[in-house]
Structures are given as C-alpha cells and as structure tokens.
Scaffold this motif. Structure first.
Motif, PDB file in Angstrom:
ATOM      1  N   GLN A  23     -37.200  47.659 -58.056  1.00  0.00           N
ATOM      2  CA  GLN A  23     -36.384  48.748 -57.515  1.00  0.00           C
ATOM      3  C   GLN A  23     -34.948  48.646 -57.984  1.00  0.00           C
ATOM      4  O   GLN A  23     -34.290  49.646 -58.231  1.00  0.00           O
ATOM      5  CB  GLN A  23     -36.402  48.700 -55.992  1.00  0.00           C
ATOM      6  N   ARG A  55     -41.126  58.663 -52.665  1.00  0.00           N
ATOM      7  CA  ARG A  55     -40.318  58.510 -51.464  1.00  0.00           C
ATOM      8  C   ARG A  55     -40.862  59.339 -50.315  1.00  0.00           C
ATOM      9  O   ARG A  55     -40.762  58.968 -49.175  1.00  0.00           O
ATOM     10  CB  ARG A  55     -38.874  58.899 -51.785  1.00  0.00           C
ATOM     11  N   ALA A  97     -39.259  59.230 -58.255  1.00  0.00           N
ATOM     12  CA  ALA A  97     -38.676  58.773 -57.000  1.00  0.00           C
ATOM     13  C   ALA A  97     -39.055  59.724 -55.861  1.00  0.00           C
ATOM     14  O   ALA A  97     -39.420  59.300 -54.774  1.00  0.00           O
ATOM     15  CB  ALA A  97     -37.167  58.652 -57.130  1.00  0.00           C
ATOM     16  N   GLY A 129     -43.228  61.261 -65.692  1.00  0.00           N
ATOM     17  CA  GLY A 129     -42.819  61.811 -64.406  1.00  0.00           C
ATOM     18  C   GLY A 129     -43.929  62.317 -63.513  1.00  0.00           C
ATOM     19  O   GLY A 129     -43.668  63.047 -62.565  1.00  0.00           O
ATOM     20  N   THR A 161     -33.642  49.683 -63.497  1.00  0.00           N
ATOM     21  CA  THR A 161     -33.699  51.121 -63.746  1.00  0.00           C
ATOM     22  C   THR A 161     -35.111  51.511 -64.151  1.00  0.00           C
ATOM     23  O   THR A 161     -35.330  52.536 -64.757  1.00  0.00           O
ATOM     24  CB  THR A 161     -32.741  51.500 -64.877  1.00  0.00           C
ATOM     25  N   SER A 162     -36.071  50.616 -63.801  1.00  0.00           N
ATOM     26  CA  SER A 162     -37.388  50.785 -64.413  1.00  0.00           C
ATOM     27  C   SER A 162     -38.156  51.991 -63.880  1.00  0.00           C
ATOM     28  O   SER A 162     -38.925  52.602 -64.597  1.00  0.00           O
ATOM     29  CB  SER A 162     -38.219  49.525 -64.223  1.00  0.00           C
ATOM     30  N   GLU A 210     -37.362  60.735 -66.714  1.00  0.00           N
ATOM     31  CA  GLU A 210     -36.045  60.466 -66.135  1.00  0.00           C
ATOM     32  C   GLU A 210     -35.393  61.741 -65.638  1.00  0.00           C
ATOM     33  O   GLU A 210     -34.872  61.803 -64.540  1.00  0.00           O
ATOM     34  CB  GLU A 210     -35.139  59.771 -67.164  1.00  0.00           C
ATOM     35  N   SER A 211     -35.394  62.766 -66.477  1.00  0.00           N
ATOM     36  CA  SER A 211     -34.756  64.007 -66.067  1.00  0.00           C
ATOM     37  C   SER A 211     -35.310  65.175 -66.867  1.00  0.00           C
ATOM     38  O   SER A 211     -35.098  65.278 -68.076  1.00  0.00           O
ATOM     39  CB  SER A 211     -33.240  63.911 -66.270  1.00  0.00           C
ATOM     40  N   PRO A 236     -39.180  55.554 -63.305  1.00  0.00           N
ATOM     41  CA  PRO A 236     -38.758  56.855 -63.809  1.00  0.00           C
ATOM     42  C   PRO A 236     -38.175  57.689 -62.660  1.00  0.00           C
ATOM     43  O   PRO A 236     -38.783  57.789 -61.604  1.00  0.00           O
ATOM     44  CB  PRO A 236     -40.064  57.458 -64.340  1.00  0.00           C
ATOM     45  N   GLN A 237     -36.991  58.219 -62.866  1.00  0.00           N
ATOM     46  CA  GLN A 237     -36.270  58.883 -61.788  1.00  0.00           C
ATOM     47  C   GLN A 237     -37.060  60.023 -61.161  1.00  0.00           C
ATOM     48  O   GLN A 237     -36.990  60.245 -59.965  1.00  0.00           O
ATOM     49  CB  GLN A 237     -34.921  59.405 -62.300  1.00  0.00           C
ATOM     50  N   GLU A 238     -37.801  60.753 -61.987  1.00  0.00           N
ATOM     51  CA  GLU A 238     -38.504  61.917 -61.463  1.00  0.00           C
ATOM     52  C   GLU A 238     -39.645  61.512 -60.528  1.00  0.00           C
ATOM     53  O   GLU A 238     -40.161  62.324 -59.793  1.00  0.00           O
ATOM     54  CB  GLU A 238     -39.040  62.787 -62.602  1.00  0.00           C
ATOM     55  N   SER A 269     -37.756  60.450 -71.434  1.00  0.00           N
ATOM     56  CA  SER A 269     -36.722  61.266 -70.796  1.00  0.00           C
ATOM     57  C   SER A 269     -37.355  62.346 -69.919  1.00  0.00           C
ATOM     58  O   SER A 269     -36.728  62.821 -68.981  1.00  0.00           O
ATOM     59  CB  SER A 269     -35.771  61.871 -71.820  1.00  0.00           C
TER      60      SER A 269
END
Lengths: 349, 307
Positions: B290, B304, B300, B34, B293-294, B173-174, B296-298, B170
């Motif tokens: 994009q 962005r 983004a 992340g 799901t590649s 991800e979160s 890592p969400q954190e 993880s």
C-alpha cells in the motif's frame, strides 16, 4: 404527488426488475434451445418443480432458509461499503462451532441444547467474520480477498473434523458426526400440507429487523455515512474500526446460522458438504436486491425455487444439475446489466 | 535436507504453481489496465474443461492449451461487456462470470469425467535429461512450466520495457492521462480483460491437460480466486508473480510431501496450508504494497468500496 407521477414512479421502479427478468428469460430460452430442449416445457417444469405442489414448495422453503441468512450476511457489510464474499466459510465455521456443543450436550433438553448451539454458532460464524473485519479495519487489507481465502480454510476444517476426531464409527466409513438429537433441531411448523422449520420465520424476522434498524435508526445512518463519507463519519464520532468489526461479526453469525440449520435440520449430521454454495448464492441475492433487506426475502424464495426445480429437472428432464448454476448466473447478469444500463441512461439525461 | 530432496520439492512446487502463476500473470495484466476480474476462477474452469475436451478429441495437448485459452477469452468477453460496456460493479460482474464458468463447465463437462488423455510427452529421455547435475531436475518439469516461466519474462518485459506496456500501465493509473495522449482507455481495457481471459483459460488448461490429466467438476478448487489475492502480494508485478506463485506451490507441495511421508497431521489440516500461507504472506506484505505506488490508481475505487 399526482396520479400520473405516481404511475410514472411505479413504472420507473419496475423497469429494472421487469427488463432484467425479460432479458434473463431470453438468455435462458436460448441456452435451453441450443442444448436441444424446448424452452417453454422446461420453464413450465421449473415453475412446477419450485411451487407446483406441497412437496416442491417444502423443498423450496428448505433451500430458501440458508440463502436468506447468507444474503443478509452479505448485505449488512455492504451497507457500509464492505464487499464480503465470506458467507460460505462463515456458514461452515458456524456449523462447526454449533456442532461442537451438540456433541458435548447430546442428552440435554431442547431449552438448553438449542440455545447453546445457536449461541456457539453465532460466536463461531462471528469470529470467522470478525477476522477479515479486523484485518480490514486495522491493517487495511482488502476484505474481499481475505473472506474468499478463509472460505476454503473453513471448508477444510469441517472436513478435518468429520473425517477425523468427530467421525462417528457407527457410520461405517461415511464421514459424518453422530445424528443430531431432536433437541438440537429447530422445531418444525406444519400448516396443512406445508411444513418448514422455525428457522424460516426467524430469518424473515431478522431481515425485517435489520431493515428497520438500517433505515430508521441512528446506527443505520452511521453505516451509510461511513460508506459514503468516512471523513465526516469520523468527525461525527463514529469509529470505523468498531463498526467494521461489529458489522462483519454480525454478518458472520447470520451466515453461521445458515450452516447450523442446514446441519441440524436438513442433513441431521455434520458432514463434509454442508452447503452446495449457499454462501455464494446469498451473495448474488443480496446484490440482486440492491442490498435492501426487504427485497432479499422474495428473491431468496425465487432462488430457493430455482434450486428446488434443479433437483426436479435432473429427475424428469435428465438435465445436469449444473443448469441451475448457469441460470443463476444468467439471472444475475441480466438484472445487474439492465440495472447498470438504466443507471447510465438516467445519469446521461 | 539434502540437495536432491530440495530440488525434488522445488520441481513439485513449480508443477503445482504453474496454473496459479499463469492466472496471476493474466490478472496482473488486467488489473494493470485498471480492471479487476474475480471471474478468473470461472475462466480457469471453462479453460480446463474445453482444453481437456480438445486434447481428448485431437490427441494434442498443445491444441488443448490453445482451445483452453480461447475459452477463457470467450468468457472474459462477458465480463468486458458487463463491467466496461454496461457499467456493472466489477466485483459483482466477476462473481457472475465465476458462476457462469462454473455452471457451463459442469454442464458440458459431465461427459468428460473419467476420460483419458495422453498429455505431453515426458522430457525424461530428451537431451535435457542428459545435462549434468540439473538434468534430472529440468527433465521433471513439463512444457507448461517452461511456458509459464517464459510468459513471466514476456509480461515483465512488455509492461516495463515497451512503449505499449507504458500505455497499458497508464490506463490503470489514469484514464484521463491516457485520453490526453490520444489513446482510448476503454479499448485498451477491453483488450486487457480479453488478454487476461486468454491467460486464465490457459491456466485452467494447464491444470487439466498437464498437471492432473483429468477433468473433475470444480477442479480449480479456488486457485483462480487465490490468484487474484496473490496478485496483490506480488504488487501487480509479473516478475514478483513467480516467487509468490512458488510460495503457494511450495506450501501445496509441502502438504502433499508431509502426507506421503506419513505425517500424523490430518491431510485436511495440511490442506489449509495452500490457503493459509498466502493469506499470511498477504498480511505481511500488505502494508508495503500500500505504501508503494504499486497499486494501479484506477483500482483504488474498486478495492475501496462499491461505487
């Protein structure tokens, strides 16, 4: 507002710059001390080398111009949340485009040549900024990465031109174009012992104009909205695509001007190393200024002074020039670190 | 093109790609937890300078690689302090690291310019060279190439096949989910930044100690920043890092090969290939990376905008 709150606001505003500079001085002193130099002597030499006499002030002003343009080129996209690290490449490509017209109109009078060269520079730099803008707006490709990669491409293209088709045979193997005619240069301003080019007031004027536009105009509010709340912005009829393209192209043009002034006025030839990293220094300045166009002006002057002092230190203290890069990094880290720490403390209260 | 020429090109591509591959693996590990680190370029530079100096002093290229990795850890700890400890924007912090690494390596590296080192012993006379068919090809590769390939496997297995790897991913991800598992996202992210620092320092050392065997200021020439871009192309996947790094290596090898074959194209135009080809691959693969799901969400938030 009562007097005491006014004082408190002022003290509050000064915490970050003062704290940041304090931390920077400590870190820089430690750096010099551990390398066997007396920090106070060096600090004194830095101030002397940057602002000590007319000659050093002139050098400082010369170095301030490209930094100022490149900082504007970073701050403008940042107003709508775009992180462009592309000023360096836009600087190179703008200079390349401007040079093209100079080489074709060598004997034109100044009222034709200079405007034409500036226009081509704006178009060239603008194109180099618009490409990552387009990719960002249409495909969603990260602009930070694209601008970085395009920097290296632009530098290679300039090298191609000056080692290849535009190389002047009269230079005896030195890779550079012919010397620019006087009519291609920004006229100089002389005030007593001080001298600089008209490009400096132009850059300051553009900074003020951008400040007014961004803070006071409908357009500026639109950019803020696109950054903070794209969904609402779209409902208000703002086009993300159009604004991204516009902002990135304008930024590219501004950085291009940095390259053109450097080429025409300072180096008087197009040669492989136009910039010595002004694009990246401009990025640092824009971030130190918190993307505020007015605050960029004095900070660019400070960075210009630091670079000019770097030359002097090399000469008198036999310090490698790289020490200025280290100091830029330390200054950047200190101010950002203190700023972020302060923001956290405030949020926690 | 005959097979020998193809293998020759592939071996040059592997040699060229290895520093970038190592940097990609490091950044992949960091970003998976992340955190973005644009300081890779600076970390590679201090790794290259420190590694070269260590090899010059000790005479051992292995010591050079180790010292290079350690230098990368040291510099990346500043990134950890700035962005994780103090909350500085990650892009800005990374660029500060880039400047710091650039400045420090130039400052201390001036005395290294023009120095000679031994480097790794050639494998050309070992048992590897005696193997039929592939012996010639394999013996052209240097130990750092094998190290890079081994680390692809290690990172791939670690991230996807171990419990630690799951925890690591993880974190990217979160952070909240991780906290609920009773882990500390902050501690893990610091570890990830430092691990990335080790890999990128090693990458720099691989460049100066093995690939070029020289030290020149700013010798990484954008490879570190390129690696950050290529991580996106490789979709934050260590297994994909290898083919993607090879695309870079091939374009670099091709530009060198065309030059040596006396191509009419300017070497400077060919020199844009190693940047243009990855850029084009980035564009072609961006939509796909994009959609999946590649990312890592954190990350983004960092990618962005500036918040």
């Amino acid at each position: 507002m009562s007097t005491s709150t006014a004082w408190r606001t002022l003290a509050d505003r000064l915490t970050v710059p003062a704290g940041g500079i304090g931390v920077f001085l400590l870190l820089a002193a430690a750096f010099f001390f551990f390398n066997g130099y007396a920090p106070l002597t060096i600090f004194n030499q830095i101030v002397q080398g940057a602002f000590g006499n007319a000659l050093s002030i002139n050098t400082t002003l010369t170095k301030t111009i490209p930094i100022l343009f490149c900082a504007l080129a970073t701050a403008l996209p940042a107003r709508m949340g775009l992180i462009s690290v592309g000023a360096e490449g836009q600087l190179y490509f703008g200079a390349l485009a401007g040079t093209a017209i100079v080489l074709h109109m060598t004997s034109a009078p100044i009222w034709q040549l200079l405007p034409a060269a500036v226009l081509l520079t704006l178009l060239g730099g603008g194109l180099w900024g618009a490409i990552p803008g387009l990719l960002r707006a249409v495909l969603g490709v990260n602009e930070t990465i694209v601008t970085i990669l395009m920097n290296y491409v632009a530098i290679q293209l300039v090298q191609y031109a000056v080692y290849g088709p535009w190389k002047d045979a009269g230079n005896l193997g030195w890779p550079a174009t012919i010397a620019f005619p006087e009519a291609a240069k920004f006229p100089s301003i002389n005030l007593g012992g001080l001298s600089t080019d008209w490009a400096l007031p132009l850059a300051v004027l553009l900074a003020v104009a951008l400040h007014v536009l961004v803070e006071k105009s409908r357009w500026g509010t639109g950019l803020d909205l696109l950054r903070s709340n794209p969904r609402v912005a779209r409902m208000a009829g703002l086009s993300y695509t159009r604004q991204t393209l516009l902002v990135m192209a304008l930024a590219g043009g501004l950085a291009g001007l940095a390259g053109y002034v450097q080429t025409a006025n300072v180096q008087t030839h197009l040669q492989p190393d136009i910039s010595s990293g002004y694009g990246y220094v401009g990025f640092l300045v824009a971030w130190l200024a918190g993307q505020n166009f007015l605050r960029i002006i004095p900070l660019a002057l400070v960075m210009g002074g630091l670079l000019s002092a770097g030359d002097a230190l090399q000469l008198f203290a036999q310090l490698p020039f790289a020490n200025t890069v280290v100091m830029q990094a330390l200054l950047f880290m200190s101010v950002l670190g203190v700023g972020a720490w302060r923001a956290r403390r405030k949020a926690a209260v | 093109m005959n097979g020998g020429l193809l293998l020759g090109l592939l071996s040059i591509a592997l040699l060229t790609a290895t520093p970038v591959l190592l940097a990609m693996l490091g950044e992949t590990l960091t970003e998976r937890a992340g955190v973005v680190n644009l300081g890779v370029e600076g970390q590679m530079l201090v790794g290259a300078a420190a590694g070269f100096a260590a090899t010059h002093i000790t005479g051992s290229p292995w010591a050079g690689l180790a010292v290079g990795a350690a230098a990368g850890v040291a510099l990346s700890s500043v990134h950890a302090l700035l962005c994780l400890g103090l909350g500085v924007n990650q892009i800005a912090s990374g660029l500060a690291i880039l400047f710091l690494g650039n400045g420090l390596s130039s400052f201390y590296g001036t005395s290294l310019v023009g120095q000679q080192i031994e480097g790794f012993h050639s494998l050309r006379h070992g048992w590897l060279a005696d193997l039929p068919v592939v012996g010639g090809f394999l013996s052209q590769l240097t130990p750092t190439v094998y190290l890079g390939l081994a680390l692809v496997v290690v990172c791939g297995l670690f991230l996807y096949r171990t419990q630690w790897g799951l925890v690591w991913r993880s974190a990217g991800e979160s952070a909240d989910a991780l906290r609920m598992l009773g882990k500390h996202p902050m501690r893990l992210r610091v570890t990830a930044v430092l691990t990335g620092g080790a890999f990128t320092g090693l990458a720099g050392a691989a460049l100066s100690v093995d690939y070029t065997r020289t030290w020149v200021e700013q010798m990484t020439a954008g490879r570190g920043l390129l690696a950050v871009g290529l991580v996106i192309v490789a979709r934050w996947n260590p297994w994909l890092a290898l083919p993607v790094a090879l695309i870079y290596g091939l374009s670099e090898a091709l530009s060198l090969r065309l030059q040596s074959m006396g191509s009419d194209l300017s070497p400077y135009l060919l020199g844009t290939l190693p940047y243009l080809v990855p850029l084009i691959v980035l564009l072609l693969s961006y939509r796909a990376s994009q959609r999946g799901t590649s990312m890592p969400q954190e990350l983004a938030g960092v990618f962005r905008g500036m918040s």
